[in-house]
Design an enzyme around this catalytic site. Sequence first.
Site, PDB file in Angstrom:
ATOM      1  N   SER A 210       0.813  -1.263  -0.121  1.00  0.00           N
ATOM      2  CA  SER A 210      -0.103   0.080   0.044  1.00  0.00           C
ATOM      3  C   SER A 210       0.653   1.124   0.003  1.00  0.00           C
ATOM      4  CB  SER A 210      -1.035   0.016   1.169  1.00  0.00           C
ATOM      5  OG  SER A 210      -1.739  -0.929   1.068  1.00  0.00           O
ATOM      6  N   HIS A 273       0.108   3.486   4.721  1.00  0.00           N
ATOM      7  CA  HIS A 273      -0.736   4.277   3.738  1.00  0.00           C
ATOM      8  C   HIS A 273      -0.594   5.886   3.708  1.00  0.00           C
ATOM      9  CE1 HIS A 273      -2.743   0.177   4.532  1.00  0.00           C
ATOM     10  NE2 HIS A 273      -3.410   0.621   3.511  1.00  0.00           N
TER      11      HIS A 273
END
Length: 326
Positions: A210, A273
Amino acid sequence: MSDLSTLPAKEESTPTVEGRPRTMAADRDLEIEDVTLHLDGDMKGELEEEKEMREDGGGKDPFKNKKVHRVVSKWMLPEKVRRTYLERANCLPPPVFIISISIAELAVFIYYAVWKPQKQWITLDTGILESPFIYSPEKREEAWRFISYMLVHAGVQHILGNLVMQLILGIPLEMVHKGLRVGLVYLAGVIAGSLASSIFDPLRYLVGASGGVYALMGGYFMNVLVNFREMIPAFGIVRLLIIILIIVSDMGFALYRRFFVPANGSPVSFAAHIAGGFAGMSIGYTVFSCFDKALLKDPRFWIAIAAYSACVLFAVFFNIFLSPAN
């Protein structure tokens, strides 16, 4: 002032339309005609430019066989550099970086999901925490884990989401900017993700690509935002909404994995993230906005690299001397 007021006024002829004084409606008609002539002039200029290119190419449309590249240029580049891209567009080298990374991630997932008895098709099983690839707070001295964690995923939803996003966005980006630049942005997001996780969530494990995916999205998002008017506004709105929707849904899944994990499972950090997104919005934006420029000569690139390096050095210092995981 009095001298000026006594001067005789110049006689001015009143413009007429068909022998009558020009009305406001006539003014509007003339303005519309001016706009139409202006648009016609632009269209004629574009047609003449295209005609010249066809003459240079022996009477053939030089972009006839580049339909894919035309679509890619509209989605990835502002209008002022699309022509440059189309003139030199080719698939040499092909987008091997994103495809290779995706194959490696899928292969590692299949290895742990099928050939290892860990039952991790849907959720992350505790057995995978023994993988030599995963980022583990107890094994931070094994420096490769700060990068190799991107190969391991928590389940089907996790890997499918990352693969779909990085293929849909990464392949067009690599067609335009080539593998070296896309790889730089992707790995910058991966490293930023693991280092941020080691600071803000120091006792948690970390898996998934991610960080790299969010770096690509962050760089692309900033380019769409900055060049909004030149990247087809209607499509620009759609693109921004799609990116926001993906980020919200993926962050929701990550937060669920972090705070609402079942008692028999293992929570996974979500800081990657956010850090990957910031890496993309700084380094990624600079890299992707320098399509027709020398990247190393752009001062914005070195400013972004300097800021990124400072954050990396701080993270290394934190992990060595201040981390609660020590």
